[in-house]
Design a protein around this motif. Structure first.
Motif, short mmCIF file in Angstrom:
data_model
loop_
_atom_site.label_atom_id
_atom_site.label_comp_id
_atom_site.label_asym_id
_atom_site.label_seq_id
_atom_site.Cartn_x
_atom_site.Cartn_y
_atom_site.Cartn_z
N VAL A 229 14.94 -34.32 25.65
CA VAL A 229 15.09 -35.77 25.73
C VAL A 229 15.39 -36.03 27.19
N THR A 230 14.57 -36.89 27.82
CA THR A 230 14.76 -37.15 29.25
C THR A 230 15.79 -38.26 29.46
N LYS A 231 16.22 -38.38 30.71
CA LYS A 231 17.17 -39.43 31.05
C LYS A 231 16.61 -40.82 30.75
N GLU A 232 15.26 -40.93 30.82
CA GLU A 232 14.63 -42.22 30.51
C GLU A 232 14.52 -42.44 29.01
N GLY A 233 14.87 -41.40 28.23
CA GLY A 233 14.85 -41.53 26.78
C GLY A 233 13.54 -41.13 26.12
N ASN A 234 12.75 -40.33 26.83
CA ASN A 234 11.51 -39.85 26.21
C ASN A 234 11.66 -38.42 25.70
N VAL A 235 10.81 -38.06 24.71
CA VAL A 235 10.83 -36.72 24.16
C VAL A 235 9.60 -35.96 24.67
N LEU A 236 9.83 -34.84 25.34
CA LEU A 236 8.74 -34.08 25.96
C LEU A 236 8.84 -32.59 25.66
N ALA A 237 7.66 -31.94 25.56
CA ALA A 237 7.61 -30.48 25.42
C ALA A 237 7.61 -29.89 26.82
N LEU A 238 8.68 -29.19 27.20
CA LEU A 238 8.79 -28.71 28.58
C LEU A 238 8.24 -27.31 28.77
N ASP A 239 8.20 -26.54 27.71
CA ASP A 239 7.73 -25.16 27.79
C ASP A 239 6.81 -24.96 26.60
N ALA A 240 5.94 -23.97 26.64
CA ALA A 240 5.05 -23.72 25.51
C ALA A 240 4.67 -22.27 25.43
N LYS A 241 4.88 -21.71 24.26
CA LYS A 241 4.43 -20.34 24.02
C LYS A 241 3.52 -20.36 22.80
N PHE A 242 2.33 -19.80 22.97
CA PHE A 242 1.35 -19.78 21.88
C PHE A 242 0.99 -18.36 21.49
N ASN A 243 0.78 -18.14 20.20
CA ASN A 243 0.12 -16.93 19.71
C ASN A 243 -1.03 -17.40 18.84
N PHE A 244 -2.21 -16.79 19.04
CA PHE A 244 -3.34 -17.12 18.19
C PHE A 244 -3.63 -15.96 17.25
N ASP A 245 -4.08 -16.30 16.06
CA ASP A 245 -4.45 -15.28 15.09
C ASP A 245 -5.75 -14.61 15.57
N ASP A 246 -5.67 -13.33 15.92
CA ASP A 246 -6.84 -12.63 16.46
C ASP A 246 -8.02 -12.64 15.48
N ASN A 247 -7.73 -12.65 14.18
CA ASN A 247 -8.80 -12.62 13.19
C ASN A 247 -9.58 -13.92 13.12
N ALA A 248 -9.05 -14.98 13.74
CA ALA A 248 -9.75 -16.27 13.70
C ALA A 248 -10.38 -16.60 15.05
N LEU A 249 -10.24 -15.69 16.02
CA LEU A 249 -10.74 -16.00 17.37
C LEU A 249 -12.25 -16.20 17.40
N GLY B 35 13.94 -35.30 34.11
CA GLY B 35 15.40 -35.44 34.18
C GLY B 35 15.90 -35.14 32.77
N ILE B 36 16.57 -34.01 32.61
CA ILE B 36 16.90 -33.56 31.25
C ILE B 36 18.26 -34.08 30.78
N GLU B 37 18.21 -34.74 29.62
CA GLU B 37 19.44 -35.23 29.00
C GLU B 37 19.93 -34.22 27.96
N LYS B 38 18.94 -33.70 27.17
CA LYS B 38 19.27 -32.78 26.08
C LYS B 38 18.15 -31.77 25.92
N GLU B 39 18.48 -30.51 25.66
CA GLU B 39 17.46 -29.49 25.41
C GLU B 39 17.49 -29.11 23.93
N LEU B 40 16.33 -29.24 23.26
CA LEU B 40 16.22 -28.92 21.84
C LEU B 40 15.22 -27.79 21.65
#
Ligand code: ADP
Ligand code: MG
Length: 398
Positions: free
Chosen positions: A210-230, A110-115
């Motif tokens: 920030v959810t309606k219950e007042g929690n902070v959650l990561a709703l989406d995630a985009k990752f890039n990894f350094d190919d030279n460290a794979l 339940g989304i209160e605020k999107e950051l």
């Protein structure tokens, strides 16, 4: 290298970054089972592709949006059936779109605020920088262009790592208070530990909510990894989804070739990244458009050169090829042998200009000449670029 959201979610869990629970599914039936197993009433079904903007995307079959709310397992199944196997077009995929092969069934917040929160490498500062903004859920580039004062940047000392006061500064910039403030400082520090431990070049959470219950959650995630460290992250390499990558680039990586597909029609085969860049510049200078960046490296074999040719020719946009080799460790005769083998095998449907210079150049040129193949020889980089641009124009006119 990129990963899917559902895979990112596992890394978040491992490092203690709070995010909604979820399960991945690759068929509508699996999606239904996943929904039942999660046992949550309010769910979202999210198309899994290596591109953002899914929420506002459109499927080629007309179905709107790659993120949908659902409240029963049957509904989840229905939505999954509309997404799976279909092509989703978003502002990040380009007009071709991406085929959705997996969906992620997650608990709906339940989304209160999107950051907005992201960690990336700031090359100018030679340090990681954490970016936070109260303007979440939208295109951050647009926020940066229109209201740059709403983007907060905190560089992190690469050796000292994130200091607790820096996490507090960021949470404050996000306008958070009380319980949310302490949840956010914890999440930011956990995300930074993940960023460093996994050798990421980008971790972006848009939106952080920030959810309606007042929690902070990561709703989406985009990752890039350094190919030279794979090489030191076998578990990350295992997350690779080759169906999401350019097929030409996947094939090239098998032969140790550095290949990047571009939009033009003149293919280049070059040894050395700097020379490859200069070759592309010259093609552009003389009015052509490069179809790729291809560096066969300093120690390519005859087989690698032949493979490079096949990758180039598998690209239907290619209307001409420019080979530009400076023989050093790599000898020109080896390159010539590779070219001859590839041309004989592929019957060469497009004009080919070859410019060789350096070690064994005379032997290389002689081999090509004696092969009686329709190869146009060039004496300098500019000469080669002009000749291939002209040959492609002629081919078009004919
Ligand atoms: P994309 O960035 O590819 O559009 P997101 O994961 O950011 O995908 O989802 C788009 C929007 O969908 C979010 O801004 C949010 O409003 C909504 N959304 C995504 N995941 C959830 C979730 N678990 N619960 C509730 N809403 C969600
Ligand atoms: Mg997003």
């Amino acid at each position: 290298m990129n990963i899917h959201e559902y895979q990112a979610r596992d890394l978040f869990e491992k490092f203690g970054v709070a995010a909604p629970r979820g399960k991945m599914a690759s068929t509508p039936e699996e999606a239904e089972i996943a929904a039942r197993e999660l046992g949550i009433e309010k769910l979202v079904v999210k198309a899994q592709i290596h591109a953002g903007g899914r929420g506002k995307g459109t499927f080629k079959n007309g179905y709107q949006g790659g993120v949908h709310a659902a409240s029963t397992p049957a509904e989840v199944k229905e939505i999954a059936a509309k997404m799976l196997g279909q092509t989703l077009v978003t502002h990040q995929t380009g007009p071709a779109g991406r085929v959705v092969r997996k969906v992620y069934i997650a608990e709906a917040a339940g989304i209160e605020k999107e950051l907005y929160l992201a960690i990336l490498l700031d090359r100018a500062k030679s340090a990681p920088v954490i970016i936070a903004s109260t303007e979440g859920g939208m295109d951050i580039e647009a926020v940066a262009a229109k209201t740059p004062e709403r983007i907060f940047r905190e560089p992190i000392h690469p050796l000292l790592g994130i200091q607790p006061y820096q996490a507090r500064k960021l949470a404050h910039a996000l306008g958070l208070k009380g319980q949310q403030f302490s949840q956010a400082t914890k999440l930011i520090q956990a995300m930074y530990r993940l960023f460093v431990a996994e050798d990421c070049s980008l971790v972006e959470v848009n939106p952080l909510v920030v959810t309606k219950e007042g929690n902070v959650l990561a709703l989406d995630a985009k990752f890039n990894f350094d190919d030279n460290a794979l090489y030191r992250h076998a578990e990350v390499v295992a997350l690779r989804d080759e169906t999401e990558e350019d097929a030409r680039e996947v094939e090239a990586s098998k032969y140790g070739l550095n290949y990047i597909g571009l939009d033009g029609n003149i293919a280049c085969l070059v040894n050395g990244a700097g020379l490859a860049m200069a070759t592309m510049d010259n093609i552009k200078y003389f009015g052509g458009e490069p179809a790729n960046f291809l560096d066969v490296g300093g120690s390519a074999t005859k087989e690698a050169v032949a493979a490079a040719f096949k990758i180039i020719l598998s690209d239907k946009q290619v209307e001409g090829i420019l080979v530009n080799i400076f023989g050093g460790i790599m000898r020109c005769d080896i390159i010539a042998e590779g070219i001859i083998a590839a041309v004989q095998e592929t019957k060469l449907p497009v004009p080919l200009v070859v410019r060789l210079e350096g070690s064994n150049v005379e032997i290389g040129k002689k081999l090509i000449l004696e092969s009686n193949l329709p190869v146009i020889s060039a004496d300098s980089l500019a000469d080669g670029a002009q000749k291939i641009v002209a040959a492609v124009k002629e081919g078009k006119a004919a």
